[in-house]
Design a protein around this motif. Structure first.
Motif, PDB file in Angstrom:
ATOM      1  N   LEU A 108      52.702  96.215   8.394  1.00 55.54           N
ATOM      2  CA  LEU A 108      52.096  94.992   7.836  1.00 55.54           C
ATOM      3  C   LEU A 108      50.601  95.005   8.114  1.00 55.54           C
ATOM      4  CD1 LEU A 108      52.090  92.043   6.786  1.00 55.54           C
ATOM      5  CD2 LEU A 108      53.002  91.317   8.992  1.00 55.54           C
ATOM      6  N   PHE A 109      49.800  94.932   7.057  1.00 54.48           N
ATOM      7  CA  PHE A 109      48.344  94.983   7.262  1.00 54.48           C
ATOM      8  C   PHE A 109      47.621  94.235   6.157  1.00 54.48           C
ATOM      9  CE2 PHE A 109      46.332  98.329   4.379  1.00 54.48           C
ATOM     10  CZ  PHE A 109      47.400  98.390   3.496  1.00 54.48           C
ATOM     11  N   SER A 110      46.341  93.941   6.403  1.00 56.08           N
ATOM     12  CA  SER A 110      45.523  93.320   5.356  1.00 56.08           C
ATOM     13  C   SER A 110      44.297  94.167   5.086  1.00 56.08           C
ATOM     14  CB  SER A 110      45.110  91.893   5.741  1.00 56.08           C
ATOM     15  OG  SER A 110      44.302  91.875   6.903  1.00 56.08           O
ATOM     16  N   SER A 111      43.967  94.310   3.824  1.00 55.30           N
ATOM     17  CA  SER A 111      42.735  94.998   3.402  1.00 55.30           C
ATOM     18  C   SER A 111      42.293  94.349   2.099  1.00 55.30           C
ATOM     19  CB  SER A 111      42.984  96.488   3.201  1.00 55.30           C
ATOM     20  OG  SER A 111      41.805  97.126   2.741  1.00 55.30           O
ATOM     21  N   PRO A 112      41.102  93.736   2.048  1.00 53.31           N
ATOM     22  CA  PRO A 112      40.175  93.462   3.135  1.00 53.31           C
ATOM     23  C   PRO A 112      40.857  92.731   4.289  1.00 53.31           C
ATOM     24  CG  PRO A 112      39.171  92.892   1.025  1.00 53.31           C
ATOM     25  CD  PRO A 112      40.598  93.236   0.748  1.00 53.31           C
ATOM     26  N   CYS A 113      40.381  93.032   5.501  1.00 54.45           N
ATOM     27  CA  CYS A 113      41.081  92.569   6.696  1.00 54.45           C
ATOM     28  C   CYS A 113      40.501  91.286   7.272  1.00 54.45           C
ATOM     29  CB  CYS A 113      41.001  93.671   7.751  1.00 54.45           C
ATOM     30  SG  CYS A 113      41.662  93.204   9.348  1.00 54.45           S
ATOM     31  N   ASN A 114      41.380  90.389   7.617  1.00 55.46           N
ATOM     32  CA  ASN A 114      41.059  89.272   8.502  1.00 55.46           C
ATOM     33  C   ASN A 114      41.624  89.690   9.858  1.00 55.46           C
ATOM     34  OD1 ASN A 114      40.808  86.901   9.884  1.00 55.46           O
ATOM     35  ND2 ASN A 114      42.194  85.709   8.595  1.00 55.46           N
ATOM     36  N   ASP A 137      48.946  92.846   2.557  1.00 58.25           N
ATOM     37  CA  ASP A 137      48.388  91.507   2.382  1.00 58.25           C
ATOM     38  C   ASP A 137      47.009  91.647   1.731  1.00 58.25           C
ATOM     39  OD1 ASP A 137      47.214  89.010   2.694  1.00 58.25           O
ATOM     40  OD2 ASP A 137      47.825  88.756   4.782  1.00 58.25           O
ATOM     41  N   GLU A 138      46.917  91.205   0.478  1.00 54.94           N
ATOM     42  CA  GLU A 138      45.686  91.418  -0.297  1.00 54.94           C
ATOM     43  C   GLU A 138      45.020  90.097  -0.651  1.00 54.94           C
ATOM     44  OE1 GLU A 138      46.609  94.361  -3.357  1.00 54.94           O
ATOM     45  OE2 GLU A 138      47.808  95.512  -1.919  1.00 54.94           O
ATOM     46  N   ILE A 139      45.187  89.117   0.234  1.00 51.75           N
ATOM     47  CA  ILE A 139      44.687  87.762  -0.041  1.00 51.75           C
ATOM     48  C   ILE A 139      43.153  87.719  -0.201  1.00 51.75           C
ATOM     49  CG2 ILE A 139      44.612  87.116   2.423  1.00 51.75           C
ATOM     50  CD1 ILE A 139      45.908  84.620  -0.018  1.00 51.75           C
ATOM     51  N   TYR A 140      42.454  88.709   0.399  1.00 47.92           N
ATOM     52  CA  TYR A 140      40.976  88.732   0.261  1.00 47.92           C
ATOM     53  C   TYR A 140      40.517  89.670  -0.862  1.00 47.92           C
ATOM     54  CZ  TYR A 140      40.837  86.033   4.542  1.00 47.92           C
ATOM     55  OH  TYR A 140      41.006  85.034   5.467  1.00 47.92           O
ATOM     56  N   GLU A 141      41.421  89.970  -1.780  1.00 48.84           N
ATOM     57  CA  GLU A 141      41.098  90.900  -2.871  1.00 48.84           C
ATOM     58  C   GLU A 141      39.737  90.633  -3.516  1.00 48.84           C
ATOM     59  OE1 GLU A 141      43.983  90.900  -6.099  1.00 48.84           O
ATOM     60  OE2 GLU A 141      42.780  92.337  -7.227  1.00 48.84           O
ATOM     61  N   TYR A 142      39.456  89.383  -3.807  1.00 46.41           N
ATOM     62  CA  TYR A 142      38.230  89.084  -4.562  1.00 46.41           C
ATOM     63  C   TYR A 142      36.990  89.001  -3.679  1.00 46.41           C
ATOM     64  CZ  TYR A 142      41.431  88.075  -8.362  1.00 46.41           C
ATOM     65  OH  TYR A 142      42.405  88.186  -9.314  1.00 46.41           O
ATOM     66  N   ILE A 143      37.193  89.030  -2.359  1.00 44.85           N
ATOM     67  CA  ILE A 143      36.018  88.972  -1.476  1.00 44.85           C
ATOM     68  C   ILE A 143      35.854  90.363  -0.879  1.00 44.85           C
ATOM     69  CG2 ILE A 143      34.867  87.654   0.352  1.00 44.85           C
ATOM     70  CD1 ILE A 143      36.956  85.422  -0.197  1.00 44.85           C
ATOM     71  N   ASN A 144      35.418  91.254  -1.749  1.00 45.99           N
ATOM     72  CA  ASN A 144      35.337  92.669  -1.423  1.00 45.99           C
ATOM     73  C   ASN A 144      33.959  93.154  -1.855  1.00 45.99           C
ATOM     74  OD1 ASN A 144      35.494  95.442  -1.422  1.00 45.99           O
ATOM     75  ND2 ASN A 144      37.504  95.548  -2.389  1.00 45.99           N
ATOM     76  N   PHE A 145      33.156  93.608  -0.889  1.00 50.15           N
ATOM     77  CA  PHE A 145      31.786  94.047  -1.204  1.00 50.15           C
ATOM     78  C   PHE A 145      31.733  95.551  -1.443  1.00 50.15           C
ATOM     79  CE2 PHE A 145      31.456  90.850   2.418  1.00 50.15           C
ATOM     80  CZ  PHE A 145      31.541  89.759   1.573  1.00 50.15           C
ATOM     81  N   ALA A 146      32.880  96.216  -1.271  1.00 48.07           N
ATOM     82  CA  ALA A 146      32.898  97.676  -1.313  1.00 48.07           C
ATOM     83  C   ALA A 146      33.105  98.187  -2.736  1.00 48.07           C
ATOM     84  CB  ALA A 146      34.012  98.198  -0.418  1.00 48.07           C
ATOM     85  N   GLY A 147      33.334  97.283  -3.676  1.00 47.24           N
ATOM     86  CA  GLY A 147      33.575  97.721  -5.053  1.00 47.24           C
ATOM     87  C   GLY A 147      34.957  97.305  -5.484  1.00 47.24           C
ATOM     88  N   LYS A 148      35.621  98.180  -6.223  1.00 49.12           N
ATOM     89  CA  LYS A 148      36.923  97.860  -6.804  1.00 49.12           C
ATOM     90  C   LYS A 148      37.974  97.685  -5.701  1.00 49.12           C
ATOM     91  CE  LYS A 148      40.080 100.290  -9.917  1.00 49.12           C
ATOM     92  NZ  LYS A 148      40.949 100.903  -8.925  1.00 49.12           N
TER      93      LYS A 148
END
Ligand code: PMP
Ligand code: GLU
Length: 397
Positions: free
Chosen positions: A169-175, A204-215
């Motif tokens: 279980l992980f998140s990326s972008p990570c909190n 867990d991709e809840i921060y999908e749209y807050i991503n500064f790294a690109g796609k």
């Protein structure tokens, strides 16, 4: 008499919520508290989404909803995955719940037996470990420090897998770290999972749209493991809709059906009005999400500049979410007025009581050398907060 079930003692109170509460209580007493502990966008929900909710009330969306969500919302989610992530799901694989937190709990309850292990890269979001413990599962932590941008390697993952491993279980972008795994890094993890077909991957991709790294890259894109990846997402962060409580999963059919069964006995379908609002969010252009992302990026850079003025804090450059997660351990052992700072919790309490800035200690995320600062606040507030923190830290000798 003890009326409480044992399981309530297996878990800790959520410290993100606990620190926000402590800050609010001080504020209610009249102190000028800045709350940077709670992870939520400071923006209002965009207008068109709020309008859709008002319209929903007028249009009579006031009855119980289908347990896994309105079909039109699940269709919109299928469509979103197809357009934005190049992932194909059928509507039956989508379950809408009362926030992503609820979605994750559903999956864990549906899949993890007592005694089974769930591998959680550390630092991790505060609730993962507690959710696993709540079902009698065993969280297994794999540590990553600031030197590897808080990301684990395939070798570390491989070493953590045992015959009892049920899920990862992980998140990326990570909190809380803001780290984002690249496509190549995800491919490396996916190759390990290929060798272990019994392990579920909960992404867990809840921060999908807050991503500064690109796609945004999802681990679900790797075909060899696709049939056992559960993607968790929701509208809370990207659309500034934390209070609306809409999250969702895209899962293998069997798991989606199990979550629906569970939810049918537990909470029923998510709020009708919030679902209509989420439909509007997911079917409209992403302009406001992108504007908010740009604002977060600008604030990240501003806060990182301010951090440079604080001696002894070690900070990576987060590629997503809206947190910085500095290693503050150089302050441990210092003291003020006889009170010694032993750990991150002591440091957060010191900062709260002296600077009136509420933050979250790294212990909550399995990283006791760090603290989490949410930069989802205005420039003025952030400058004020960082200035206050710098001033009170200088008093520690
Ligand atoms: N996952 C992560 C990593 C989070 O930070 C949050 C924030 N609350 C959630 C899940 C839960 O989101 P929601 O508000 O949709 O329950
Ligand atoms: N996820 C947010 C945070 O990490 C909100 C609080 C919570 O749900 O725990 O602060």
């Amino acid at each position: 008499m003890n009326y409480l079930a044992e399981r309530i003692n297996w878990i800790n109170e959520s410290q993100t919520i606990g620190m926000a509460k402590a800050g609010r209580e001080l504020k209610a007493k009249g102190f000028d508290v800045i709350n940077l502990s709670f992870g939520e966008p400071d923006f209002n929900t965009p207008d068109h989404i709020r309008k859709a909710a008002k319209q929903a009330i007028d249009d009579g969306y006031t009855f119980y909803t289908p347990v896994p969500g309105y079909p039109e919302l699940r269709e919109a989610i299928v469509d979103k995955f197809s357009r934005e992530n190049n992932l194909d799901f059928s509507i039956n694989q989508i379950v809408v719940s009362t926030g992503a937190k609820h979605s994750i709990m559903n999956v864990i309850m549906a899949c993890v037996n007592p005694g089974e292990e769930v591998i959680i890269p550390t630092p991790y979001w505060v609730s993962y470990s507690e959710m696993v413990k709540l079902v009698g599962g065993v969280p297994v932590f794999v540590n990553a420090g600031v030197d590897t941008e808080f990301k684990i390697s395939p070798e570390q993952l491989e070493a953590a897998i045992t015959p009892k491993t049920k899920a990862f279980l992980f998140s990326s972008p990570c909190n809380p770290t803001g780290s984002v795994y690249t496509k190549e890094e995800l491919a490396g993890l996916a190759r390990v999972f290929e060798r272990h077909p019994e392990v579920l991957v909960l992404s867990d991709e809840i921060y999908e749209y807050i991503n500064f790294a690109g796609k945004h890259e999802s681990i679900a894109q790797f075909e060899a493991i696709q049939d056992r990846v559960v993607v968790i997402n929701g509208v809370s962060k990207g659309f500034a809709m934390t209070g609306w409580r809409i999250g969702y999963i895209a899962a293998p059919l069997e798991i989606a059906q199990a979550c629906e069964k569970l939810q049918g006995q537990f909470t029923s379908g998510a709020c009708s009005i919030a679902q209509r609002a989420a439909l509007s969010a997911l079917t409209s252009p992403r302009n406001s999400a992108l504007e908010m992302r740009d604002a977060f990026l600008r604030r990240r850079d501003m806060v990182l500049e301010l951090v440079k003025e604080i001696p002894g804090w070690i900070c990576n450059v987060p590629q997503g979410a809206f947190y910085i997660f500095p290693d503050v351990s150089s302050y441990f052992g210092k003291s003020h007025e006889g009170k010694v700072i032993e750990n991150a919790t002591d440091l957060c309490m010191y900062i709260l009581s002296k600077a009136y800035v509420s933050l979250v200690p790294g212990e909550a995320f399995g990283a006791p050398e760090c603290i989490r600062i949410s930069y989802a606040a205005s420039d003025e507030v952030l400058k004020d907060a960082m200035n206050r923190i710098k001033t009170v830290l200088a008093d520690l000798k």
